[in-house]
Design a protein around this motif. Structure first.
Motif: not given
Length: 190
Positions: A54-55, A57-58, A61, A65-66, A117, A119
């Motif tokens: 996920q890191n 992928e994000t 961001f 976006k967040i 982040k 998320l």
């Protein structure tokens, strides 16, 4: 005299659970739960792999976006599901967290994992928001570095109907922080 003493002891115990307590009232038991149970989870390869994926992928961001994703999450959580909530709740890490919650015999009210982040990466139960990075559970763990542990105050959680304290800690890979985990500990079961 003995009946009076026993009655006072019962009253004191009842008052402990009838009024919210500060986190430090249960901190020794929560730390023991962390050391005896949670700490072993932190090096699980599936946990590390899910956060790292996920890191990746994000990582790009931005705040806009967040914010958009967090608004989508809140609407979906209120509606009982949707693409984003279902993506997280249906992944392998969420299944792993649900199993850990079940194994804990009521000591865990909820558990969720956050990326760098803040998320959600996985969760045992749907959280009210997607972005935890602006809260102490992420700032005082991931933001504080490897091995950070944060035990929040005891509060009554309406969804579980129990007094709980959130235990949060940094998750690291080779000493480098990659995310964090928060566990709502039901203090009545400690």
């Amino acid at each position: 005299m003995r009946k009076l003493f026993n009655g006072l002891a019962v009253l004191a115990l009842t008052m402990t659970f009838a009024m919210p307590a500060a986190a430090n009232d249960f901190e020794p038991q929560i730390k023991e739960f962390y050391n005896s149970t949670v700490k072993a989870w932190l090096a699980d390869p599936a946990l590390i792999a899910a956060i790292k994926a996920q890191n990746a992928e994000t990582s790009g961001f931005d705040a806009a976006k967040i914010d958009t994703l967090d608004k989508q999450w809140r609407a979906e959580a209120k509606a009982g599901g949707g693409d984003l909530v279902n993506k997280v709740s249906g992944n392998a890490l969420s299944a792993w967290l649900k199993a850990k919650k079940d194994e804990a015999g009521g000591k865990i009210a909820e558990a969720f994992v956050m990326d760098a982040k803040g998320l959600n990466v996985g969760m045992s139960d749907t959280t009210s928001d997607y972005m935890q990075g602006d809260e102490g559970k992420h700032q005082k763990t991931f933001g504080a570095g490897a091995d950070a542990v944060f035990i929040d105050e005891v509060e009554f959680d309406e969804s579980s109907g129990a007094f709980q304290s959130q235990l949060s800690t940094t998750i690291s890979d080779g000493g480098t922080p990659i995310g964090a985990i928060t566990i709502g500990v039901n203090v009545e079961k400690l």
